[in-house]
Design a protein around this motif. Structure first.
Motif: not given
Ligand code: SF4
Length: 362
Positions: A77-85, A109-114
């Protein structure tokens, strides 16, 4: 000022490039590079002339957020924290006019592989107006809506990470209540689904809502039969009002009527999502009540074990209670699954990473 590429659909991008002195087919070339090949570096777009590439560089940008944090869990699982402008976050524009427009903010947002699946779990708003008592996302209220482009960008960025490949499924289960940001969400769904866009089938796109009957009916009239998930989390109105502040806006009966209409219009079965909070809503009597609701709607049930959030009083249910809850539903003929907990070692519960980030920033 440069335009966010992901805000525009096929026809809008064609009109946009023509207005700025480029030929119409350049828009199609650009969309093919970005959506089909995952390329946004203009100098790699070899079939676009140098002059057109230079002009496009002045006209459009692809990333409207800074990557603040990236976490990888041991299960992939990969998770991103994004800072919007600022300029890319819209004012609310949805009737909640008391709220200030966001000038900036962070979402996850998160990417979940299965297996063969690569599911993108994306956010629709900065913060959340609902304020469920167990959730970190709603702690500071709603700060603004994400635009169509902001929402698409999340799925696109997750698919572009090294070793991920194409996103196959999208769930609107990140930060925010998607039906409160209806224009942004349906616009993004059109791009996610379009053959010129990310090409993800409507059935592989799930909109998860805490339950707004008018919003559910509106989604029932939307041209794409996406999957609807109702986050019920309690089997009766009294308990629901204790954990979901917006539950006093409509009864469970009204929600189920709207879901029935959704099923009739779209032909799609509705899923009930139920977060199990230790000793709060995981008792046998709750399972029996929930079974009655699920059967009346002919809905599948997804049980989710709560991931604890620092500072909030709820705790993860014990395994024996989770399995007993599932058995009680099964015995009553309900199709029920326990959703695997993914990414626990990276604080994958909605809003946790942002919560931590804000505390660290003071
Ligand atoms: S659980 Fe969903 S609806 Fe509730 S506060 Fe969190 S993000 Fe909002």
């Amino acid at each position: 000022m440069s335009t966010h590429f992901f805000d525009l659909d096929r026809e809008q991008l064609r009109s946009f490039v023509v207005e700025h002195g480029l030929r119409r087919f350049v828009a199609d070339q650009l969309q093919e590079w970005v959506y089909q090949r995952g390329v946004t570096e203009l100098d790699r777009m070899t079939n676009v002339s140098r002059r057109d590439r230079e002009r496009l560089g002045e006209l459009v940008h692809f990333e409207s957020a800074r990557l603040l944090t990236e976490r990888r869990a041991s299960d992939g699982t990969r998770k991103l924290l994004l800072g919007w402008t600022g300029p890319t976050v819209e004012p609310t524009g949805n009737g909640l006019s008391l709220l200030e427009p966001a000038s900036a903010g962070e979402t996850e947002c998160v990417m979940i592989p299965a297996g063969d699946r690569r599911t993108a779990c994306i956010s629709s708003q900065v913060g959340c107006p609902v304020g469920c008592r167990f959730c970190a996302s709603g702690l500071e209220g709603l700060e603004g809506n994400l635009t169509r482009g902001n929402i698409v960008e999340q799925a696109w960025r997750l698919g572009r990470m090294a070793g991920v490949g194409r996103i196959t499924n999208v769930v609107f289960m990140g930060m925010g209540e998607p039906l409160v940001n209806f224009p942004g969400v349906v616009g993004a769904i059109r791009t996610l689904n379009a053959s010129w866009g990310l090409g993800i089938g409507a059935r592989r796109i799930t909109v998860s809502t805490v339950g707004l009957p008018a919003g559910i009916r509106r989604l029932a009239r939307f041209e794409l039969p996406v999957t609807l998930a109702l986050s019920l989390h309690a089997p009766n109105d009294e308990l629901r009002r204790q954990i979901i502040p917006w539950a006093d806006r409509s009864t469970i009966e009204e929600l189920l009527e709207a879901c029935t209409e959704y099923f009739r219009e779209s032909g799609r079965e509705v899923t009930l999502e139920y977060i199990l909070l230790g000793e709060v809503n995981d008792r046998p009597e709750h399972a029996r009540e929930l079974a009655g609701l699920a059967r009346s709607l002919r809905a599948n049930v997804n049980l989710i074990r709560y991931n604890e959030v620092e500072g909030l009083p709820y705790r993860r249910p014990v395994s024996a209670d989770v399995h007993r809850f599932q058995s009680l539903l099964r015995e009553r003929g309900v199709n029920v699954h326990i959703r695997a907990s993914r990414g626990r070692d990276i604080d994958a519960a909605c809003g946790q990473l942002r919560h931590q980030h804000r505390r660290e920033q003071g």
